[in-house]
Design an enzyme around this catalytic site. Structure first.
Site, PDB file in Angstrom:
ATOM      1  N   HIS A   1       1.118   5.019  -2.242  1.00  0.00           N
ATOM      2  CA  HIS A   1       0.631   5.910  -3.311  1.00  0.00           C
ATOM      3  C   HIS A   1       1.850   6.539  -3.978  1.00  0.00           C
ATOM      4  O   HIS A   1       2.678   7.153  -3.284  1.00  0.00           O
ATOM      5  CB  HIS A   1      -0.257   7.003  -2.727  1.00  0.00           C
ATOM      6  CG  HIS A   1      -1.480   6.466  -2.033  1.00  0.00           C
ATOM      7  ND1 HIS A   1      -2.709   6.404  -2.633  1.00  0.00           N
ATOM      8  CD2 HIS A   1      -1.648   5.946  -0.789  1.00  0.00           C
ATOM      9  CE1 HIS A   1      -3.588   5.878  -1.789  1.00  0.00           C
ATOM     10  NE2 HIS A   1      -2.969   5.592  -0.658  1.00  0.00           N
TER      11      HIS A   1
ATOM     12  N   GLU B   1     -10.818   3.586   7.493  1.00  0.00           N
ATOM     13  CA  GLU B   1      -9.799   4.549   7.933  1.00  0.00           C
ATOM     14  C   GLU B   1     -10.543   5.727   8.579  1.00  0.00           C
ATOM     15  O   GLU B   1     -10.319   6.050   9.737  1.00  0.00           O
ATOM     16  CB  GLU B   1      -8.953   5.021   6.741  1.00  0.00           C
ATOM     17  CG  GLU B   1      -7.837   6.008   7.110  1.00  0.00           C
ATOM     18  CD  GLU B   1      -7.167   6.649   5.883  1.00  0.00           C
ATOM     19  OE1 GLU B   1      -7.772   6.662   4.789  1.00  0.00           O
ATOM     20  OE2 GLU B   1      -6.040   7.176   6.026  1.00  0.00           O
TER      21      GLU B   1
ATOM     22  N   HIS C   1      -9.810   1.442  -0.078  1.00  0.00           N
ATOM     23  CA  HIS C   1      -9.597   2.130   1.200  1.00  0.00           C
ATOM     24  C   HIS C   1     -10.928   2.126   1.952  1.00  0.00           C
ATOM     25  O   HIS C   1     -11.945   2.598   1.419  1.00  0.00           O
ATOM     26  CB  HIS C   1      -9.187   3.587   0.975  1.00  0.00           C
ATOM     27  CG  HIS C   1      -7.754   3.785   0.602  1.00  0.00           C
ATOM     28  ND1 HIS C   1      -7.191   3.247  -0.513  1.00  0.00           N
ATOM     29  CD2 HIS C   1      -6.768   4.501   1.230  1.00  0.00           C
ATOM     30  CE1 HIS C   1      -5.912   3.616  -0.578  1.00  0.00           C
ATOM     31  NE2 HIS C   1      -5.625   4.382   0.466  1.00  0.00           N
TER      32      HIS C   1
ATOM     33  N   HIS D   1       0.847  -1.205   0.000  1.00  0.00           N
ATOM     34  CA  HIS D   1       0.000   0.000   0.000  1.00  0.00           C
ATOM     35  C   HIS D   1       0.879   1.250   0.000  1.00  0.00           C
ATOM     36  O   HIS D   1       1.323   1.715   1.051  1.00  0.00           O
ATOM     37  CB  HIS D   1      -0.905  -0.045   1.246  1.00  0.00           C
ATOM     38  CG  HIS D   1      -1.959   1.021   1.285  1.00  0.00           C
ATOM     39  ND1 HIS D   1      -3.307   0.742   1.370  1.00  0.00           N
ATOM     40  CD2 HIS D   1      -1.881   2.368   1.270  1.00  0.00           C
ATOM     41  CE1 HIS D   1      -3.999   1.855   1.414  1.00  0.00           C
ATOM     42  NE2 HIS D   1      -3.155   2.874   1.357  1.00  0.00           N
TER      43      HIS D   1
ATOM     44  N   ASP E   1       1.956   3.948   3.079  1.00  0.00           N
ATOM     45  CA  ASP E   1       0.913   4.831   2.539  1.00  0.00           C
ATOM     46  C   ASP E   1       1.524   5.991   1.731  1.00  0.00           C
ATOM     47  O   ASP E   1       1.518   5.952   0.507  1.00  0.00           O
ATOM     48  CB  ASP E   1       0.025   5.346   3.685  1.00  0.00           C
ATOM     49  CG  ASP E   1      -1.399   5.653   3.280  1.00  0.00           C
ATOM     50  OD1 ASP E   1      -1.779   5.330   2.153  1.00  0.00           O
ATOM     51  OD2 ASP E   1      -2.142   6.213   4.122  1.00  0.00           O
TER      52      ASP E   1
END
Ligand code: ADE
Ligand code: ZN
Length: 323
Positions: A9, A190, A187, A7, A268
């Site tokens: 980005h 969260e 996602h 995970h 992340d």
């Protein structure tokens, strides 16, 4: 220790100095997104998303994404990552236009091949739509994903503001991606509680959940995740930095792991949260007293849940075993 990260980005991993340099080259003033020390500056999740999007502004060509991919993979490899999956956003790569997306993708794949030859790190891409950009835009992104699905683009996902809309609004896009053979993650859990995770599992039929940590508020859901083998892409440093969790001690990853949920560890958006994969492993070791055996389990879980072909998975598992 070798590490598997599921995970990450790509834009969120951009070193601030890299983005600042590019902005200068392009004559773009985004100085407001940096603090005095040159790091990304934001207060809370809403501002984080705005700063994140502003930081993508200087990224304007496939060549920029080639450079970004090389920079990100060099950093990951330096922290022991041997296999990585990164969320790629056609929204930022040519405005979700298919022809433009193919050019950006080509540049990123070239960078990934060079990084693999140089550092041994393997990368696969997960095309990701952005929830607060809405379902129509997500359809265009899903079309980009479906048209480029294959050995390298292996997954489809959704990120962005979890409080915007609901998973069912994106079912069409996820159906399209699934029909193209892509594997699915979303996602959830969260910013929304357990219901957000239930909705994503039911309406998008995903096999992995990005974050998912708020499942801990409903132990029946935790047990369901464990029984069904749903894999959580947990990003503890991100959750602490953004205020999802009060501190490392309060983070539910230990309780989820103890209750049998398939948890994995990722960063992340590492520079936004002042973290790296080494830092995540170190903090988890000191917070939960986890030994090398636990980290070997986390890595194996991640490799088994990776959206890659079986030959690549076997290579990664072998590297983990021999380490
Ligand atoms: N995009 C990048 N980082 C994200 C996060 N932590 N949550 C939702 N969307 C994101
Ligand atoms: Zn994320």
């Amino acid at each position: 220790m070798p590490k598997v990260e599921l995970h990450l980005h790509l834009e969120g991993a951009a070193p601030p100095a890299f983005i600042r340099g590019l902005a200068k080259e392009r004559g773009i003033d985004i100085s407001g997104i940096f603090d005095a020390a040159g790091n990304y500056r934001y207060d809370g999740f809403g501002e984080f998303l705005k700063v994140y999007e502003a930081a993508t502004e200087p990224l304007r060509s496939p060549q920029d994404y080639y450079r970004l991919t090389r920079a990100v993979l060099a950093e990951s490899a330096a922290h022991g990552v041997i296999y990585s999956e990164t969320f790629l956003s056609p929204d930022f790569c040519g405005g979700a236009d298919l022809a433009a997306w193919k050019e950006y993708l080509h540049a990123m794949q070239e960078a990934a091949a060079e990084a693999e030859a140089a550092d041994g790190i393997i990368l696969r891409g997960i095309v990701t739509c952005i929830r607060h950009f809405g379902p129509d835009r997500a359809r265009a992104v899903a079309r980009c994903a479906a048209e480029t699905a294959g050995d390298w683009i292996t997954g489809f996902g959704i990120a962005g503001d979890e409080l915007a809309g609901k998973p069912a609004d994106f079912a069409w896009s996820f159906d399209m991606a699934r029909e193209a053979g892509l594997r699915l993650t979303a996602h959830a859990g969260e910013w929304q509680g357990p219901d957000g995770i239930r909705d994503a599992l039911r309406d998008l039929r995903v096999e992995r959940i990005g974050h998912g940590v708020r499942a801990i508020e409903d132990l029946a859901l935790v047990d369901e995740l464990a029984e069904n083998g749903v894999v959580l892409e947990v990003c503890p440093g991100s959750n602490v930095a953004l205020g999802v969790c009060r501190d490392w001690r309060a983070h539910p990853i230990g309780r989820l792991f103890d209750r049998g949920v398939k948890v994995t560890v990722s960063t992340d958006d590492p520079p936004f949260f002042h973290t790296t994969m080494s830092h995540e492993f170190d903090r988890l070791a000191e917070t939960f007293d986890w030994d090398a055996g636990v980290f070997a389990t986390l890595n194996r879980t991640a490799a088994e849940a990776a959206f890659c072909d079986e030959e690549t998975r076997a290579r990664v598992l072998k590297q983990l075993e021999t380490a």
